[in-house]
Design an enzyme around this catalytic site. Structure first.
Site, PDB file in Angstrom:
ATOM      1  N   CYS A   1     -19.595  -5.918   3.438  1.00  0.00           N
ATOM      2  CA  CYS A   1     -18.871  -4.708   3.832  1.00  0.00           C
ATOM      3  C   CYS A   1     -17.554  -4.702   3.072  1.00  0.00           C
ATOM      4  O   CYS A   1     -16.974  -5.764   2.822  1.00  0.00           O
ATOM      5  CB  CYS A   1     -18.608  -4.737   5.340  1.00  0.00           C
ATOM      6  SG  CYS A   1     -17.631  -3.324   5.902  1.00  0.00           S
TER       7      CYS A   1
ATOM      8  N   CYS B   1       0.333   0.311  10.316  1.00  0.00           N
ATOM      9  CA  CYS B   1      -0.102  -0.738   9.386  1.00  0.00           C
ATOM     10  C   CYS B   1       1.027  -1.610   8.845  1.00  0.00           C
ATOM     11  O   CYS B   1       2.055  -1.110   8.385  1.00  0.00           O
ATOM     12  CB  CYS B   1      -0.873  -0.102   8.222  1.00  0.00           C
ATOM     13  SG  CYS B   1      -1.653  -1.357   7.181  1.00  0.00           S
TER      14      CYS B   1
ATOM     15  N   ARG C   1     -18.148  -1.964  17.722  1.00  0.00           N
ATOM     16  CA  ARG C   1     -17.393  -3.216  17.537  1.00  0.00           C
ATOM     17  C   ARG C   1     -16.111  -3.221  18.355  1.00  0.00           C
ATOM     18  O   ARG C   1     -15.290  -2.312  18.242  1.00  0.00           O
ATOM     19  CB  ARG C   1     -17.076  -3.443  16.060  1.00  0.00           C
ATOM     20  CG  ARG C   1     -16.311  -4.771  15.837  1.00  0.00           C
ATOM     21  CD  ARG C   1     -16.167  -5.173  14.374  1.00  0.00           C
ATOM     22  NE  ARG C   1     -17.463  -5.222  13.734  1.00  0.00           N
ATOM     23  CZ  ARG C   1     -17.850  -4.353  12.809  1.00  0.00           C
ATOM     24  NH1 ARG C   1     -17.056  -3.419  12.379  1.00  0.00           N
ATOM     25  NH2 ARG C   1     -19.063  -4.444  12.300  1.00  0.00           N
TER      26      ARG C   1
ATOM     27  N   CYS D   1       0.393   4.900   6.828  1.00  0.00           N
ATOM     28  CA  CYS D   1      -0.233   4.746   8.147  1.00  0.00           C
ATOM     29  C   CYS D   1       0.744   4.043   9.105  1.00  0.00           C
ATOM     30  O   CYS D   1       1.189   2.913   8.832  1.00  0.00           O
ATOM     31  CB  CYS D   1      -1.513   3.943   8.021  1.00  0.00           C
ATOM     32  SG  CYS D   1      -2.575   4.546   6.693  1.00  0.00           S
TER      33      CYS D   1
ATOM     34  N   CYS E   1     -16.626  -8.853   5.547  1.00  0.00           N
ATOM     35  CA  CYS E   1     -15.952  -7.573   5.308  1.00  0.00           C
ATOM     36  C   CYS E   1     -14.663  -7.806   4.534  1.00  0.00           C
ATOM     37  O   CYS E   1     -13.767  -8.520   5.001  1.00  0.00           O
ATOM     38  CB  CYS E   1     -15.663  -6.921   6.663  1.00  0.00           C
ATOM     39  SG  CYS E   1     -14.797  -5.371   6.485  1.00  0.00           S
TER      40      CYS E   1
ATOM     41  N   CYS F   1       0.831  -1.213   0.000  1.00  0.00           N
ATOM     42  CA  CYS F   1       0.000   0.000   0.000  1.00  0.00           C
ATOM     43  C   CYS F   1       0.863   1.260   0.000  1.00  0.00           C
ATOM     44  O   CYS F   1       1.804   1.371   0.779  1.00  0.00           O
ATOM     45  CB  CYS F   1      -0.924  -0.007   1.216  1.00  0.00           C
ATOM     46  SG  CYS F   1      -2.056   1.399   1.229  1.00  0.00           S
TER      47      CYS F   1
ATOM     48  N   CYS G   1     -19.473   2.331   8.366  1.00  0.00           N
ATOM     49  CA  CYS G   1     -18.737   1.714   9.467  1.00  0.00           C
ATOM     50  C   CYS G   1     -17.499   2.584   9.669  1.00  0.00           C
ATOM     51  O   CYS G   1     -16.636   2.648   8.786  1.00  0.00           O
ATOM     52  CB  CYS G   1     -18.344   0.288   9.089  1.00  0.00           C
ATOM     53  SG  CYS G   1     -17.240  -0.492  10.288  1.00  0.00           S
TER      54      CYS G   1
HETATM   55  N1  SAM Z   1      -6.668   0.533   3.145  1.00  0.00           N
HETATM   56  C1  SAM Z   1      -7.947   0.842   3.649  1.00  0.00           C
HETATM   57  C2  SAM Z   1      -7.959   1.987   4.600  1.00  0.00           C
HETATM   58  O1  SAM Z   1      -6.978   2.159   5.329  1.00  0.00           O
HETATM   59  O2  SAM Z   1      -8.957   2.680   4.638  1.00  0.00           O
HETATM   60  C3  SAM Z   1      -8.630  -0.340   4.287  1.00  0.00           C
HETATM   61  C4  SAM Z   1      -7.851  -1.332   5.129  1.00  0.00           C
HETATM   62  S1  SAM Z   1      -7.206  -0.721   6.675  1.00  0.00           S
HETATM   63  C5  SAM Z   1      -6.124  -2.029   7.118  1.00  0.00           C
HETATM   64  C6  SAM Z   1      -8.588  -0.738   7.779  1.00  0.00           C
HETATM   65  C7  SAM Z   1      -8.419  -0.264   9.191  1.00  0.00           C
HETATM   66  O3  SAM Z   1      -7.753  -1.259   9.966  1.00  0.00           O
HETATM   67  C8  SAM Z   1      -7.580   0.969   9.440  1.00  0.00           C
HETATM   68  O4  SAM Z   1      -8.306   2.144   9.197  1.00  0.00           O
HETATM   69  C9  SAM Z   1      -7.259   0.835  10.915  1.00  0.00           C
HETATM   70  O5  SAM Z   1      -8.248   1.454  11.693  1.00  0.00           O
HETATM   71  C10 SAM Z   1      -7.278  -0.675  11.149  1.00  0.00           C
HETATM   72  N2  SAM Z   1      -5.926  -1.184  11.443  1.00  0.00           N
HETATM   73  C11 SAM Z   1      -4.946  -1.379  10.554  1.00  0.00           C
HETATM   74  N3  SAM Z   1      -3.829  -1.844  11.148  1.00  0.00           N
HETATM   75  C12 SAM Z   1      -4.109  -1.950  12.465  1.00  0.00           C
HETATM   76  C13 SAM Z   1      -3.354  -2.360  13.604  1.00  0.00           C
HETATM   77  N4  SAM Z   1      -2.090  -2.734  13.501  1.00  0.00           N
HETATM   78  N5  SAM Z   1      -3.956  -2.352  14.806  1.00  0.00           N
HETATM   79  C14 SAM Z   1      -5.253  -1.953  14.913  1.00  0.00           C
HETATM   80  N6  SAM Z   1      -6.002  -1.561  13.874  1.00  0.00           N
HETATM   81  C15 SAM Z   1      -5.450  -1.544  12.663  1.00  0.00           C
HETATM   82  C1  DTB Z   2     -11.495  -2.018  11.381  1.00  0.00           C
HETATM   83  O1  DTB Z   2     -11.812  -0.991  12.004  1.00  0.00           O
HETATM   84  N1  DTB Z   2     -10.699  -2.961  11.841  1.00  0.00           N
HETATM   85  C2  DTB Z   2     -10.517  -3.990  10.847  1.00  0.00           C
HETATM   86  C3  DTB Z   2     -11.475  -3.562   9.727  1.00  0.00           C
HETATM   87  N2  DTB Z   2     -11.931  -2.302  10.172  1.00  0.00           N
HETATM   88  C4  DTB Z   2     -11.044  -3.547   8.345  1.00  0.00           C
HETATM   89  C5  DTB Z   2      -9.110  -4.202  10.474  1.00  0.00           C
HETATM   90  C6  DTB Z   2      -8.210  -4.545  11.619  1.00  0.00           C
HETATM   91  C7  DTB Z   2      -6.855  -4.781  11.087  1.00  0.00           C
HETATM   92  C8  DTB Z   2      -5.912  -5.259  12.114  1.00  0.00           C
HETATM   93  C9  DTB Z   2      -4.529  -5.413  11.627  1.00  0.00           C
HETATM   94  C10 DTB Z   2      -4.300  -6.435  10.573  1.00  0.00           C
HETATM   95  O2  DTB Z   2      -4.973  -7.495  10.523  1.00  0.00           O
HETATM   96  O3  DTB Z   2      -3.405  -6.220   9.769  1.00  0.00           O
HETATM   97 FE1  SF4 Z   3      -2.828   1.247   3.365  1.00  0.00          FE
HETATM   98 FE2  SF4 Z   3      -2.726   0.098   5.750  1.00  0.00          FE
HETATM   99 FE3  SF4 Z   3      -3.122   2.706   5.558  1.00  0.00          FE
HETATM  100 FE4  SF4 Z   3      -5.071   1.023   4.778  1.00  0.00          FE
HETATM  101  S1  SF4 Z   3      -4.296   1.271   6.847  1.00  0.00           S
HETATM  102  S2  SF4 Z   3      -4.351   2.854   3.698  1.00  0.00           S
HETATM  103  S3  SF4 Z   3      -3.830  -0.665   3.969  1.00  0.00           S
HETATM  104  S4  SF4 Z   3      -1.272   1.604   4.909  1.00  0.00           S
END
Ligand code: SAM
Ligand code: DTB
Ligand code: SF4
Length: 319
Positions: free
Chosen positions: A123, A55, A255, A52, A92, A48, A183
């Protein structure tokens, strides 16, 4: 409209008063012993371009995750069927994109239609959407779009620099205008102050309509990301966040989202008491771990909780 002062007054109530109020509001709006079950699938993992800080999937961090292509539609539908048979009512699908490209839309539309045909709620979380993409997904039958504001507007630029808070709100507007359910929530435990959690909840509760679903994620620290060594949030502060969300958005499903693997049963029980009424089930979230189904069902049994069933119109469950 909520002010941050009002939200702070709730968040900082004596714990027993906060939990009593949250549980009272919860009972006025929901069956207190029902919890909605969602299942996640990463349909496109890693690579990606966004940065973030939390992530595993960002190209800016060395998390060791290898990027994959968009999953085949048939495989997504097969995985959804397995999740449905294990009790999930919502599927989702998440993609590690800044936004979907025109060439991706045909496949994601086919995924929505295929999963919907299994009788599940759908979702997706695909990054930013413009108005036309939102319309396309809505017409395909997408019930919910997940797009988190993640933290307060003040703290946002400490966590993400490749987009801003306003970009997030624009996508949320597009999703609403296209008639989908929203959501939207955030992550706590990223080194933010209690004031940031309070500001984040105030933004969510002051959206033109409350999100139907509010995920509260506890940071899963991922080695190789800038937040790998963030100081964890205290369980009491986490429960305060859940309870405040419940009171401020009484009809939303809150959630208890990422991070349950690191929570004790007692902490999860307190979150359910504070008004959390949805979880992700299955042993993986997108890339990180989640409790095994047997462990969750054992916890449900000991707490006398039941999975929330889908209502005939596919609506989430007020009694
Ligand atoms: N790329 C898209 C975005 O960021 O909108 C969708 C996927 S992203 C992984 C979805 C959500 O997962 C993020 O907005 C964040 O709130 C959550 N998330 C991602 N990594 C996480 C982590 N290490 N711990 C907790 N929540 C996480
Ligand atoms: C949300 O708020 N939490 C979910 C879903 N929306 C997409 C994602 C959690 C991701 C946790 C880290 C991972 O699995 O990489
Ligand atoms: Fe990309 Fe992860 Fe950020 Fe979603 S949360 S936009 S997958 S870097």
């Amino acid at each position: 409209m909520w002010t941050v002062e009002e939200a702070a007054a709730l968040y900082n109530l004596p714990f027993n008063d906060l939990l009593f109020r949250a549980q009272t509001v919860h009972r006025e709006n929901f069956d207190p012993n029902r919890v909605q079950l969602s299942r996640l699938l990463s349909i496109k993992t890693g690579g990606c371009p966004e940065d973030c800080a939390y992530c595993s999937q960002s190209v800016h961090h060395e998390s060791g995750l290898s990027a994959s292509k968009l999953m085949e539609v048939e495989r997504v539908i097969a995985e959804a069927r397995t999740a449905r048979d294990a009790g999930a009512t919502r599927y989702c699908m998440g993609a590690a994109w800044r936004n979907p490209k025109p060439r991706d839309m045909e496949a994601v539309v086919a995924m929505v239609k295929g999963v919907k045909a299994l009788g599940m709620e759908t979702c997706m979380t695909l990054g930013m959407l413009d108005r036309a993409q939102s319309e396309q997904l809505s017409h395909a039958g997408l019930d919910y779009y997940n797009h988190n504001i993640d933290t307060s507007e003040r703290y946002y630029s400490e966590i993400i620099t490749t987009r801003n808070f306003t970009d997030r709100l624009e996508t949320l507007d597009n999703v609403r205008a296209a008639g989908m359910k929203v959501c939207c929530g955030g992550i706590v435990g990223m080194g933010e102050l209690a004031d940031d959690r309070i500001a984040m909840l105030t933004t969510l509760a002051n959206l033109p309509e409350h999100p139907e679903s509010v995920p509260i994620n506890m940071l899963i620290p991922i080695p190789g990301t800038p937040l790998a060594d963030a100081t964890p949030i205290s369980p009491i502060d986490f429960v305060r966040t859940v309870a405040t969300a419940r009171i401020m958005m009484p009809e939303s499903v809150v959630r208890l989202s990422a991070g349950r693997t690191a929570m004790t049963d007692e902490m999860q029980a307190l979150c359910f008491f504070a008004g959390a009424n949805s979880i992700f089930v299955g042993d993986t979230l997108l890339t990180a771990g989640n409790p095994e189904n047997d462990k969750d069902m054992d916890l449900f049994r000991r707490l006398g909780l039941q999975p929330m069933e889908l209502e005939p119109m596919g609506q989430e469950g007020a009694p």
